[in-house]
Write a protein that holds these residues in place. Structure first.
Motif, PDB file in Angstrom:
ATOM      1  N   PRO A  54       0.820  -1.206   0.000  1.00 14.55           N
ATOM      2  CA  PRO A  54       0.000   0.000   0.000  1.00 14.55           C
ATOM      3  C   PRO A  54       0.859   1.264   0.000  1.00 14.55           C
ATOM      4  CG  PRO A  54      -0.728  -1.534   1.718  1.00 14.55           C
ATOM      5  CD  PRO A  54       0.606  -2.009   1.221  1.00 14.55           C
ATOM      6  N   GLY A  55       0.206   2.390  -0.274  1.00 11.58           N
ATOM      7  CA  GLY A  55       0.930   3.635  -0.421  1.00 11.58           C
ATOM      8  C   GLY A  55       1.012   4.426   0.874  1.00 11.58           C
ATOM      9  N   ILE A  56       2.178   4.984   1.143  1.00 22.03           N
ATOM     10  CA  ILE A  56       2.535   5.860   2.267  1.00 22.03           C
ATOM     11  C   ILE A  56       2.630   5.078   3.582  1.00 22.03           C
ATOM     12  CG2 ILE A  56       2.043   7.935   3.584  1.00 22.03           C
ATOM     13  CD1 ILE A  56       0.550   9.053   1.217  1.00 22.03           C
ATOM     14  N   ARG A  57       3.805   5.038   4.105  1.00 22.99           N
ATOM     15  CA  ARG A  57       4.091   4.390   5.392  1.00 22.99           C
ATOM     16  C   ARG A  57       3.856   5.412   6.510  1.00 22.99           C
ATOM     17  NH1 ARG A  57       5.517  -1.041   7.005  1.00 22.99           N
ATOM     18  NH2 ARG A  57       7.536  -1.075   8.041  1.00 22.99           N
ATOM     19  N   LEU A  58       3.065   5.041   7.524  1.00 23.60           N
ATOM     20  CA  LEU A  58       2.783   5.918   8.657  1.00 23.60           C
ATOM     21  C   LEU A  58       3.301   5.299   9.956  1.00 23.60           C
ATOM     22  CD1 LEU A  58      -0.920   7.041   8.025  1.00 23.60           C
ATOM     23  CD2 LEU A  58       1.151   8.375   7.623  1.00 23.60           C
ATOM     24  N   HIS A  59       3.867   6.143  10.824  1.00 21.13           N
ATOM     25  CA  HIS A  59       4.321   5.716  12.143  1.00 21.13           C
ATOM     26  C   HIS A  59       3.900   6.747  13.186  1.00 21.13           C
ATOM     27  CE1 HIS A  59       7.105   3.276   9.674  1.00 21.13           C
ATOM     28  NE2 HIS A  59       7.156   2.471  10.720  1.00 21.13           N
ATOM     29  N   GLU A  60       3.774   6.295  14.437  1.00 17.10           N
ATOM     30  CA  GLU A  60       3.494   7.206  15.544  1.00 17.10           C
ATOM     31  C   GLU A  60       4.425   6.923  16.712  1.00 17.10           C
ATOM     32  OE1 GLU A  60      -0.464   6.854  17.064  1.00 17.10           O
ATOM     33  OE2 GLU A  60      -0.146   4.860  17.901  1.00 17.10           O
ATOM     34  N   SER A  61       4.666   7.965  17.537  1.00 14.64           N
ATOM     35  CA  SER A  61       5.578   7.855  18.674  1.00 14.64           C
ATOM     36  C   SER A  61       5.224   8.921  19.689  1.00 14.64           C
ATOM     37  CB  SER A  61       7.027   8.053  18.207  1.00 14.64           C
ATOM     38  OG  SER A  61       7.925   8.129  19.290  1.00 14.64           O
ATOM     39  N   LYS A  62       5.607   8.680  20.949  1.00 19.26           N
ATOM     40  CA  LYS A  62       5.460   9.698  21.986  1.00 19.26           C
ATOM     41  C   LYS A  62       6.801  10.150  22.552  1.00 19.26           C
ATOM     42  CE  LYS A  62       0.778   8.417  23.469  1.00 19.26           C
ATOM     43  NZ  LYS A  62       0.132   9.687  23.059  1.00 19.26           N
ATOM     44  N   ASP A  63       7.900   9.585  21.988  1.00 17.84           N
ATOM     45  CA  ASP A  63       9.221   9.971  22.488  1.00 17.84           C
ATOM     46  C   ASP A  63      10.249  10.245  21.384  1.00 17.84           C
ATOM     47  OD1 ASP A  63       9.707   7.421  21.564  1.00 17.84           O
ATOM     48  OD2 ASP A  63      10.451   6.632  23.476  1.00 17.84           O
ATOM     49  N   LEU A  64       9.850  10.150  20.128  1.00 17.80           N
ATOM     50  CA  LEU A  64      10.703  10.356  18.955  1.00 17.80           C
ATOM     51  C   LEU A  64      11.743   9.255  18.762  1.00 17.80           C
ATOM     52  CD1 LEU A  64      11.385  14.228  18.982  1.00 17.80           C
ATOM     53  CD2 LEU A  64       9.681  12.966  17.657  1.00 17.80           C
ATOM     54  N   GLU A  65      11.748   8.261  19.624  1.00 18.47           N
ATOM     55  CA  GLU A  65      12.714   7.162  19.536  1.00 18.47           C
ATOM     56  C   GLU A  65      12.041   5.859  19.100  1.00 18.47           C
ATOM     57  OE1 GLU A  65      16.012   4.450  20.211  1.00 18.47           O
ATOM     58  OE2 GLU A  65      15.844   6.562  19.665  1.00 18.47           O
ATOM     59  N   HIS A  66      10.944   5.527  19.739  1.00 19.28           N
ATOM     60  CA  HIS A  66      10.241   4.276  19.461  1.00 19.28           C
ATOM     61  C   HIS A  66       8.997   4.569  18.621  1.00 19.28           C
ATOM     62  CE1 HIS A  66      12.426   3.711  23.325  1.00 19.28           C
ATOM     63  NE2 HIS A  66      12.822   2.610  22.704  1.00 19.28           N
ATOM     64  N   TRP A  67       8.901   3.915  17.484  1.00 23.13           N
ATOM     65  CA  TRP A  67       7.847   4.213  16.516  1.00 23.13           C
ATOM     66  C   TRP A  67       7.022   2.964  16.218  1.00 23.13           C
ATOM     67  CZ3 TRP A  67       6.950   9.159  14.779  1.00 23.13           C
ATOM     68  CH2 TRP A  67       7.925  10.114  15.113  1.00 23.13           C
ATOM     69  N   THR A  68       5.717   3.143  16.169  1.00 26.30           N
ATOM     70  CA  THR A  68       4.781   2.060  15.878  1.00 26.30           C
ATOM     71  C   THR A  68       4.203   2.254  14.484  1.00 26.30           C
ATOM     72  OG1 THR A  68       4.181   1.877  18.208  1.00 26.30           O
ATOM     73  CG2 THR A  68       2.649   0.916  16.601  1.00 26.30           C
ATOM     74  N   THR A  69       4.175   1.184  13.700  1.00 26.07           N
ATOM     75  CA  THR A  69       3.621   1.257  12.354  1.00 26.07           C
ATOM     76  C   THR A  69       2.100   1.335  12.416  1.00 26.07           C
ATOM     77  OG1 THR A  69       5.457  -0.108  11.567  1.00 26.07           O
ATOM     78  CG2 THR A  69       3.599   0.180  10.074  1.00 26.07           C
ATOM     79  N   LEU A  70       1.538   2.241  11.635  1.00 22.37           N
ATOM     80  CA  LEU A  70       0.089   2.429  11.560  1.00 22.37           C
ATOM     81  C   LEU A  70      -0.428   1.903  10.222  1.00 22.37           C
ATOM     82  CD1 LEU A  70      -0.195   6.100  12.911  1.00 22.37           C
ATOM     83  CD2 LEU A  70      -0.506   3.963  14.183  1.00 22.37           C
ATOM     84  N   PRO A  71      -1.726   1.690  10.109  1.00 29.21           N
ATOM     85  CA  PRO A  71      -2.288   1.273   8.815  1.00 29.21           C
ATOM     86  C   PRO A  71      -1.967   2.286   7.715  1.00 29.21           C
ATOM     87  CG  PRO A  71      -3.909   0.981  10.552  1.00 29.21           C
ATOM     88  CD  PRO A  71      -2.760   1.725  11.174  1.00 29.21           C
TER      89      PRO A  71
END
Length: 539
Positions: A35-52
């Motif tokens: 799919p198009g465009i990889r999204l990630h989220e984080s609350k500390d700028l170090e550890h990132w979780t992949t989103l849909p």
């Protein structure tokens, strides 16, 4: 706490970073991968979780897009209670033209659903949406000029966007900055900070000369922006021995407590023992990754990278960083294919995974043989990024072809011109299935084993295949029981799967190496390969 760069390893280029409340988000390019465009989220700028992923079949059709065409430099923003993404679909990579179409999609929740895309324009790629304090919105973009007597990168264009009609106002378009004499100005992001409009742009091309520069203006009038006297803001052109290279194209963000950080693409080259560390500077098999640098402001109001414009491998975390609640997820992957949907680490080329490619669930991935690994239209390939220099990947396939035109196995893949694989096929001379290793290097195809290819014994239903990637070289192995492994006598140079090697002969060198599963049957009879697991383990 310390940020260790890169924060997103493997192919995660052109990061667009924002903050909403206490949460940071990054969108990165996917090019021809779906799919198009990889999204990630984080609350500390170090550890990132992949989103849909935000772009599904309704938002994107990349059939026929060339290697490293497709989705370039998505821009993520948040305003008016919703997320906005502007993205480009580039149909031509080499030559005088780009034939780009820019789209806009929105969502109230970062996890979707995302709206059907609105077509914006084709003026140039790397478009971003700027939401001004007065409620007006503008599209900011690189501008493409096909004329051979002009520079192709024709400055940064600003065009007002009417949110009530979801349309641009072409009559408002104007060039606000031409960039510096380094040229190749692209990747613009505009911010309003302390009474100034700050324009961050990439220049120098996304290679060793890549850099990020800053300009500012009190207004958004034509050619009103002035470059920083301390440019470049970020570059590794003059730091050839730095751990991080190619830093540039990215985005600025502030923290809740008022600190500033910049997310940038970067790369980590390696060398063969016989090579100089400066020329060639190296081979980036993991593609362009994402790094984060801390930003300060001088007494004249210009931003600078803390530690110098070459950036740092280890960066001080925000004072208000929120550490993850549990142990951070690793990058290893084990898939038994029990789910009827593919996980977020899996990608296909140009089209979504669906009935034409095969099916998944119930403990197997079934791929229907289609075109070759050179095909840019119909290809049954499911792959994930290389995210480490050293890893093992393994699968097991049941495949019973009756022609050499049918093949299925395990591939290490960069693009349609650069790939290799170990696969099961049919040898009519021996009247048996065999295991072959082949490579496509700059579209020169080589079968390595030929008459020495191991024969799959009668009665053996499944063949295990494994690849061992060790930074500079990689190999393939096979087994008939999953325990007794035998190495196939071929050692391949990993540099063939690097941005830098591809760039020597082809202008689309923007992705990175993948490892995955593929089935080919160019006879057109759709022989099916059944894979019962996939294992990716970093060392």
């Amino acid at each position: 706490m310390t940020i260790s760069n890169p924060v997103l390893t493997g192919f995660h280029a052109d990061p667009s970073m924002i903050r909403v409340g206490d949460t940071y988000y990054i969108a990165s390019s996917t090019f021809e991968w779906f799919p198009g465009i990889r999204l990630h989220e984080s609350k500390d700028l170090e550890h990132w979780t992949t989103l849909p992923y935000p772009l599904g079949a309704e938002q994107l059709d990349m059939r026929g897009d060339p290697a490293s065409g497709g989705v370039w430099a998505p821009d993520l923003s948040y305003a008016d209670g919703r997320f906005w993404i502007v993205y480009s679909d580039v149909h031509i990579v080499n030559g005088a033209f780009k034939d780009v179409v820019n789209y806009l999609t929105t969502a109230e929740d970062i996890r979707g659903p995302w709206s059907r895309p609105v077509r914006l324009n084709g003026v140039g790629f790397d478009a971003s949406l700027f939401h001004d304090d007065d409620g007006r919105k503008y599209l900011v973009q690189q501008t493409w000029d096909h004329r051979e007597y002009r520079h192709a990168f024709h400055g940064i264009t600003l065009t007002e966007f009417d949110a009530s009609t979801m349309r641009l106002k072409p009559e408002t378009a104007r060039t606000i900055w031409n960039g510096t004499d380094v040229r190749l100005v692209e990747g613009p992001h505009l911010y309003r900070i302390g009474g100034w409009y700050y324009l961050f742009c990439a220049e120098g091309g996304t290679v060793w000369t890549h850099q990020e520069v800053v300009a500012r203006s009190r207004t958004l009038d034509a050619l009103s922006f002035e470059g920083s006297p301390t440019n470049p803001f970020l570059t590794n052109y003059d730091t050839p021995r730095s751990y991080l290279q190619k830093q540039g194209h990215g985005a600025l963000v502030d923290t809740p407590s008022g600190e500033w950080y910049y997310a940038s693409l970067c790369a980590r080259p390696w060398h063969h023992e016989t090579e100089s560390v400066t020329d060639p500077r190296g081979w980036c098999t993991l593609g362009r990754e994402t790094s984060i640098q801390k930003v300060g402001w001088d007494e004249d109001g210009w931003p600078y990278v803390v530690g110098g414009h070459g950036g740092q491998r280890y960066v001080e975390s925000p004072k208000d960083a929120i550490a993850p609640a549990g142990a951070p997820a690793g990058r290893d992957q084990h898939d038994e294919f029990d789910s009827d949907t593919l996980g977020l680490d899996w990608n296909t080329l140009r089209m979504p995974f669906g009935p034409a490619m095969g099916s998944v669930g119930g403990g197997s991935l079934r791929l229907i043989g289609q075109g070759s690994l050179c095909n840019t239209f119909d290809l049954s390939l499911v792959a994930r990024r290389w995210q480490a220099f050293d890893f093992d990947a393994e699968t097991c396939v049941a495949f019973d072809p009756k022609t050499y035109q049918a093949m299925a196995g395990l591939t290490n893949y960069y693009n349609d011109q650069h790939w290799s694989w170990a696969f099961v096929t049919y040898d009519e001379d021996r009247g048996a299935r065999v295991i072959e290793v082949a490579q496509n290097d700059r579209n020169r195809y080589t079968s390595f084993l030929r008459g020495r290819a191991p024969v799959v014994p009668e009665g053996v239903e499944r063949v295990w295949l494994r690849t061992r990637v060790r930074t500079r070289w990689y190999t393939y192995e096979y087994s008939f029981d999953g325990e007794d492994w035998r190495e196939l006598p071929v050692r391949l140079d990993a540099k063939v799967l690097s941005d830098d090697y591809v760039n020597q002969t082809y202008g689309g060198f923007f992705t990175g190496a993948f490892v995955g599963l593929a089935a080919v049957d160019y006879s057109g009879y759709g022989e099916v390969a059944t894979f019962d697991h996939f294992d990716y383990r970093e060392l």
